[in-house]
Design a protein around this motif. Structure first.
Motif, PDB file in Angstrom:
ATOM      1  N   ILE A 182     -13.136 -14.002  25.811  1.00  0.00           N
ATOM      2  CA  ILE A 182     -12.823 -13.375  24.536  1.00  0.00           C
ATOM      3  C   ILE A 182     -13.472 -14.263  23.479  1.00  0.00           C
ATOM      4  CG2 ILE A 182     -11.012 -12.750  22.913  1.00  0.00           C
ATOM      5  CD1 ILE A 182      -9.138 -12.411  25.302  1.00  0.00           C
ATOM      6  N   PRO A 183     -14.501 -13.782  22.809  1.00  0.00           N
ATOM      7  CA  PRO A 183     -15.169 -14.612  21.803  1.00  0.00           C
ATOM      8  C   PRO A 183     -14.221 -14.952  20.646  1.00  0.00           C
ATOM      9  CG  PRO A 183     -16.517 -12.712  22.393  1.00  0.00           C
ATOM     10  CD  PRO A 183     -15.175 -12.498  22.998  1.00  0.00           C
ATOM     11  N   PHE A 184     -14.273 -16.199  20.188  1.00  0.00           N
ATOM     12  CA  PHE A 184     -13.439 -16.659  19.087  1.00  0.00           C
ATOM     13  C   PHE A 184     -14.055 -16.337  17.727  1.00  0.00           C
ATOM     14  CE2 PHE A 184     -11.835 -19.254  22.532  1.00  0.00           C
ATOM     15  CZ  PHE A 184     -10.478 -19.338  22.269  1.00  0.00           C
ATOM     16  N   SER A 185     -15.319 -15.996  17.702  1.00  0.00           N
ATOM     17  CA  SER A 185     -16.062 -15.802  16.456  1.00  0.00           C
ATOM     18  C   SER A 185     -15.444 -14.721  15.575  1.00  0.00           C
ATOM     19  CB  SER A 185     -17.510 -15.432  16.779  1.00  0.00           C
ATOM     20  OG  SER A 185     -18.164 -14.940  15.649  1.00  0.00           O
ATOM     21  N   LEU A 186     -15.216 -15.048  14.313  1.00  0.00           N
ATOM     22  CA  LEU A 186     -14.671 -14.094  13.354  1.00  0.00           C
ATOM     23  C   LEU A 186     -15.644 -12.951  13.114  1.00  0.00           C
ATOM     24  CD1 LEU A 186     -12.112 -13.717  11.736  1.00  0.00           C
ATOM     25  CD2 LEU A 186     -13.137 -14.976   9.863  1.00  0.00           C
ATOM     26  N   ASN A 187     -16.944 -13.228  13.173  1.00  0.00           N
ATOM     27  CA  ASN A 187     -17.955 -12.179  12.984  1.00  0.00           C
ATOM     28  C   ASN A 187     -17.967 -11.181  14.128  1.00  0.00           C
ATOM     29  OD1 ASN A 187     -18.728 -13.403  10.632  1.00  0.00           O
ATOM     30  ND2 ASN A 187     -20.502 -14.428  11.521  1.00  0.00           N
ATOM     31  N   LYS A 188     -17.903 -11.677  15.365  1.00  0.00           N
ATOM     32  CA  LYS A 188     -17.978 -10.790  16.539  1.00  0.00           C
ATOM     33  C   LYS A 188     -16.635 -10.170  16.893  1.00  0.00           C
ATOM     34  CE  LYS A 188     -20.506 -10.920  20.159  1.00  0.00           C
ATOM     35  NZ  LYS A 188     -21.725 -10.590  20.757  1.00  0.00           N
ATOM     36  N   ASN A 189     -15.558 -10.907  16.626  1.00  0.00           N
ATOM     37  CA  ASN A 189     -14.234 -10.507  17.077  1.00  0.00           C
ATOM     38  C   ASN A 189     -13.219 -10.687  15.950  1.00  0.00           C
ATOM     39  OD1 ASN A 189     -12.600  -9.474  19.060  1.00  0.00           O
ATOM     40  ND2 ASN A 189     -12.821 -11.202  20.441  1.00  0.00           N
ATOM     41  N   PRO A 190     -13.336  -9.899  14.861  1.00  0.00           N
ATOM     42  CA  PRO A 190     -12.542 -10.149  13.653  1.00  0.00           C
ATOM     43  C   PRO A 190     -11.031 -10.099  13.863  1.00  0.00           C
ATOM     44  CG  PRO A 190     -13.752  -8.070  13.478  1.00  0.00           C
ATOM     45  CD  PRO A 190     -14.219  -8.753  14.723  1.00  0.00           C
ATOM     46  N   LYS A 191     -10.538  -9.167  14.650  1.00  0.00           N
ATOM     47  CA  LYS A 191      -9.084  -9.065  14.841  1.00  0.00           C
ATOM     48  C   LYS A 191      -8.554 -10.303  15.553  1.00  0.00           C
ATOM     49  CE  LYS A 191      -5.435  -5.902  16.190  1.00  0.00           C
ATOM     50  NZ  LYS A 191      -5.134  -4.541  16.631  1.00  0.00           N
ATOM     51  N   PHE A 192      -9.268 -10.751  16.576  1.00  0.00           N
ATOM     52  CA  PHE A 192      -8.838 -11.957  17.283  1.00  0.00           C
ATOM     53  C   PHE A 192      -8.885 -13.162  16.341  1.00  0.00           C
ATOM     54  CE2 PHE A 192      -9.456 -15.778  19.757  1.00  0.00           C
ATOM     55  CZ  PHE A 192      -8.421 -15.677  20.678  1.00  0.00           C
ATOM     56  N   GLY A 193      -9.997 -13.312  15.624  1.00  0.00           N
ATOM     57  CA  GLY A 193     -10.172 -14.456  14.732  1.00  0.00           C
ATOM     58  C   GLY A 193      -9.144 -14.526  13.621  1.00  0.00           C
ATOM     59  N   LYS A 194      -8.691 -13.380  13.131  1.00  0.00           N
ATOM     60  CA  LYS A 194      -7.718 -13.350  12.033  1.00  0.00           C
ATOM     61  C   LYS A 194      -6.293 -13.643  12.487  1.00  0.00           C
ATOM     62  CE  LYS A 194      -9.605 -10.120   8.659  1.00  0.00           C
ATOM     63  NZ  LYS A 194      -9.420  -8.785   8.069  1.00  0.00           N
ATOM     64  N   HIS A 195      -5.918 -13.136  13.653  1.00  0.00           N
ATOM     65  CA  HIS A 195      -4.510 -13.150  14.036  1.00  0.00           C
ATOM     66  C   HIS A 195      -4.141 -14.064  15.203  1.00  0.00           C
ATOM     67  CE1 HIS A 195      -3.951  -9.750  11.351  1.00  0.00           C
ATOM     68  NE2 HIS A 195      -4.974  -9.145  11.946  1.00  0.00           N
ATOM     69  N   PHE A 196      -5.143 -14.526  15.960  1.00  0.00           N
ATOM     70  CA  PHE A 196      -4.824 -15.276  17.171  1.00  0.00           C
ATOM     71  C   PHE A 196      -5.639 -16.565  17.232  1.00  0.00           C
ATOM     72  CE2 PHE A 196      -4.240 -10.745  17.939  1.00  0.00           C
ATOM     73  CZ  PHE A 196      -2.906 -10.719  18.306  1.00  0.00           C
ATOM     74  N   LYS A 197      -5.067 -17.560  17.913  1.00  0.00           N
ATOM     75  CA  LYS A 197      -5.750 -18.853  18.009  1.00  0.00           C
ATOM     76  C   LYS A 197      -6.179 -19.207  19.428  1.00  0.00           C
ATOM     77  CE  LYS A 197      -1.411 -21.395  18.326  1.00  0.00           C
ATOM     78  NZ  LYS A 197      -0.577 -22.418  17.727  1.00  0.00           N
ATOM     79  N   ASP A 198      -5.583 -18.559  20.417  1.00  0.00           N
ATOM     80  CA  ASP A 198      -5.909 -18.889  21.805  1.00  0.00           C
ATOM     81  C   ASP A 198      -5.301 -17.811  22.705  1.00  0.00           C
ATOM     82  OD1 ASP A 198      -7.011 -20.319  23.886  1.00  0.00           O
ATOM     83  OD2 ASP A 198      -5.768 -22.097  23.618  1.00  0.00           O
ATOM     84  N   TYR A 199      -5.366 -18.034  24.020  1.00  0.00           N
ATOM     85  CA  TYR A 199      -4.787 -17.081  24.965  1.00  0.00           C
ATOM     86  C   TYR A 199      -4.413 -17.753  26.276  1.00  0.00           C
ATOM     87  CZ  TYR A 199      -9.810 -16.905  26.132  1.00  0.00           C
ATOM     88  OH  TYR A 199     -11.116 -17.217  26.417  1.00  0.00           O
ATOM     89  N   LEU A 200      -3.482 -17.121  26.970  1.00  0.00           N
ATOM     90  CA  LEU A 200      -3.142 -17.490  28.337  1.00  0.00           C
ATOM     91  C   LEU A 200      -3.873 -16.526  29.255  1.00  0.00           C
ATOM     92  CD1 LEU A 200       0.741 -17.909  27.934  1.00  0.00           C
ATOM     93  CD2 LEU A 200      -1.030 -19.682  27.782  1.00  0.00           C
ATOM     94  N   VAL A 201      -4.208 -16.985  30.452  1.00  0.00           N
ATOM     95  CA  VAL A 201      -5.021 -16.181  31.364  1.00  0.00           C
ATOM     96  C   VAL A 201      -4.277 -15.963  32.677  1.00  0.00           C
ATOM     97  CG1 VAL A 201      -7.226 -16.053  32.589  1.00  0.00           C
ATOM     98  CG2 VAL A 201      -7.092 -17.198  30.378  1.00  0.00           C
TER      99      VAL A 201
END
Length: 146
Positions: free
Chosen positions: A99-118
């Motif tokens: 899951i890309p962290f980039s705000l440009n490529k993945n705006p929803k993730f970048g705005k609301h989340f900081k990491d993930y469990l797998v």
């Protein structure tokens, strides 16, 4: 004369034996060269409450020679589901799902989340996120809010 005929018979059997092995080797090599490298990864992405998260970009990328290349990418749907089917080139040595962290490529993730469990095949893992080339693997992600 019988001695020469016997030698020719042995020689012709050896030639036939070698010829048959060459055909078998050629056939096996063509099977390996045509090996299916289509790699599938699927799963769901949820938040810390177990609710599905839509519009999160997921990519299948791998090393091809000395650089990384994206083989496929998709956004999660309204149920948090994603599926990637990548035709992995022969030059690629590994494939990962990220899951890309980039705000440009993945705006929803970048705005609301900081990491993930797998979770690989429903079991939590710290070894993220290698795929078997030519196989099908399930990776679920639980996003951690900022």
């Amino acid at each position: 004369m019988k001695h020469i005929q016997r030698d020719l018979s042995i020689l012709s059997k050896r030639v036939l034996y070698i010829f048959m092995h060459l055909i078998a080797i050629t056939h096996l090599q063509s099977c390996f060269l045509k090996q299916d490298r289509t790699t599938t990864v699927y799963g769901t992405i949820t938040d810390q409450n177990g609710e599905p998260v839509d519009s999160i970009l997921v990519t299948a990328q791998g090393s091809k020679h000395v650089k990384y290349e994206i083989f496929d990418e998709a956004f999660t749907d309204e149920t948090g589901h994603y599926e990637l089917v990548a035709d992995v080139p022969r030059q690629a040595h590994s494939v990962n799902v990220v899951i890309p962290f980039s705000l440009n490529k993945n705006p929803k993730f970048g705005k609301h989340f900081k990491d993930y469990l797998v979770f690989k095949n429903e079991i939590r893992t710290l070894n993220c996120c290698n795929l078997d080339i030519g196989g099908k693997t399930r990776y679920d992600f639980q996003l951690i809010a900022k």
